[in-house]
Design a protein around this motif. Structure first.
Motif, short mmCIF file in Angstrom:
data_model
loop_
_atom_site.label_atom_id
_atom_site.label_comp_id
_atom_site.label_asym_id
_atom_site.label_seq_id
_atom_site.Cartn_x
_atom_site.Cartn_y
_atom_site.Cartn_z
N GLY A 1 47.21 44.53 42.77
CA GLY A 1 46.96 43.25 41.98
C GLY A 1 46.03 43.41 40.91
N TYR A 2 45.82 42.34 40.33
CA TYR A 2 44.89 42.18 39.24
C TYR A 2 43.24 42.06 39.68
CZ TYR A 2 48.12 40.68 35.53
OH TYR A 2 49.33 40.67 34.97
N ASP B 1 42.50 36.35 32.01
CA ASP B 1 42.31 35.02 32.78
C ASP B 1 41.79 33.89 31.92
OD1 ASP B 1 41.78 35.56 36.10
OD2 ASP B 1 42.64 37.01 34.96
N ALA C 1 47.03 36.69 32.71
CA ALA C 1 47.28 37.05 34.17
C ALA C 1 47.18 35.91 35.12
CB ALA C 1 46.20 38.14 34.68
N ALA D 1 39.92 41.12 37.82
CA ALA D 1 39.68 40.63 36.66
C ALA D 1 38.02 40.47 36.32
CB ALA D 1 40.02 39.17 36.54
N TYR E 1 44.89 52.82 36.68
CA TYR E 1 45.00 51.28 36.40
C TYR E 1 45.66 51.16 34.96
CZ TYR E 1 40.54 52.39 33.71
OH TYR E 1 39.79 53.06 32.83
N ARG F 1 45.84 46.35 37.90
CA ARG F 1 45.73 46.02 36.62
C ARG F 1 44.47 45.17 36.23
NH1 ARG F 1 50.97 42.62 37.84
NH2 ARG F 1 50.04 43.10 39.80
N ALA G 1 45.33 42.33 29.78
CA ALA G 1 45.45 40.94 30.66
C ALA G 1 44.36 40.04 30.48
CB ALA G 1 45.78 41.15 31.83
N TYR H 1 43.75 38.51 44.91
CA TYR H 1 43.20 38.65 43.52
C TYR H 1 41.84 39.09 43.56
CZ TYR H 1 43.92 37.44 38.31
OH TYR H 1 44.12 37.52 37.23
N SER I 1 42.10 43.05 34.07
CA SER I 1 42.14 41.39 33.35
C SER I 1 40.68 40.99 33.16
CB SER I 1 42.77 40.61 34.03
OG SER I 1 43.20 39.20 33.26
N THR J 1 52.68 32.85 33.56
CA THR J 1 51.78 33.35 34.77
C THR J 1 52.05 32.60 36.07
OG1 THR J 1 49.67 33.96 35.54
CG2 THR J 1 49.75 31.85 34.03
#
Length: 279
Positions: free
Chosen positions: A237-238, A31, A63, A240, A278, A3, A29, A201, A5, A97
């Motif tokens: 996971g994310y 941060d 996120a 970013a 994604y 995903r 998403a 992450y 972010s 989150t």
């Protein structure tokens, strides 16, 4: 599926402009680090609630909390910092989150306190992080430690030292390849292999050999190899964006809308080229 972010305050201080650019880039998403130049931990409860409603209406989830926890000298008041840490848990819960980004403290500021030798304040760093991890465990939130330059855990060896000694599923690792390069560490394969057991992450920025910031794939981080390895290792996971293309300050960077779009499109091109789906 991974995903995407973004640290959207890199786009603009204004939340609505942040949202507009994220939507244009098909990023769903955020941060959350600051809004209207107010750090996420300094927002009032009402402001947090308003931000949450606005993001939800736009189809954007939070996120992670991009907190500044651990970005203080190790000899500053830990009691005061714990109160700020507790605030980060409250904000994380309000924004739905589990993730709170943290750091592992700057060297001490007092003269004669061993500033030049990280070993002299290692035990205090670990003690502080253990207490924060204990509180995170009780609250069922996830601390993710960023390997930023000048904190205790900026190098591969010291980051691994923390991860091994804290040894808790509520204290995990952020992979930030550009930060490792700024500490003269090799992000791939060295940092990746060393921190893989705790990887939770990923932050995306890149840096050239002359130390200038770049979009992913145009610097020295070896993003194509990193992404291929993340996929082969089953990372879901994310990822970013934190590009820092216009400015890189102590507490946040900035890119502006146009440069942020360049960074987003560079990352998404890398992902499409390797056929990695994604959201």
């Amino acid at each position: 599926m991974i995903r995407l972010s973004a640290f959207a305050d890199e786009i603009s201080p204004d939340l609505h402009e942040q949202i507009a650019v994220l939507q244009s880039e098909n990023i769903h998403a955020i941060d959350l680090r600051s809004v209207d130049k107010i750090n996420v931990l300094d927002l009032s409860d009402q402001q947090v609630q308003t931000i949450k409603r606005t993001l939800t209406d736009a189809g954007i989830v939070v996120a992670a909390i991009g907190s500044p926890i651990g970005k203080v000298p190790i000899d500053s008041s830990f009691e005061e910092h714990l109160a700020r840490f507790d605030r980060s848990i409250t904000v994380a819960r309000a924004l739905d989150t589990r993730y709170i980004r943290i750091f592992s403290f700057y060297p001490p500021t007092k003269a004669g306190s061993g500033t030049s030798d990280p070993a002299s304040y290692r035990e205090q760093v670990i003690s502080n992080l253990r207490e924060m991890t204990r509180r995170a465990r009780e609250a069922d939130v996830q601390l993710i430690h960023e390997n930023e330059k000048d904190i205790y855990g900026d190098t591969i060896a010291r980051n691994v030292d923390l991860l091994k000694n804290i040894n808790d599923v509520h204290f995990r690792s952020v992979l930030d390849p550009a930060n490792y390069l700024q500490c003269d560490q090799r992000p791939y394969p060295d940092a990746y292999e060393a921190t893989k057991p705790w990887l939770e992450y990923v932050h995306v920025k890149d840096v050239r050999a002359d130390s200038s910031m770049a979009v992913a794939g145009e610097g020295e981080s070896n993003w194509p190899a990193i992404l291929q390895r993340l996929r082969s290792d089953g990372y879901n996971g994310y990822i970013a964006l934190e590009p820092h293309l216009a400015a890189a300050g102590q507490y946040q960077g900035f890119s502006g809308p146009d440069l942020f779009r360049r960074a987003s499109q560079a990352l998404q091109t890398l992902l499409r080229d390797m056929d990695w789906s994604y959201a």
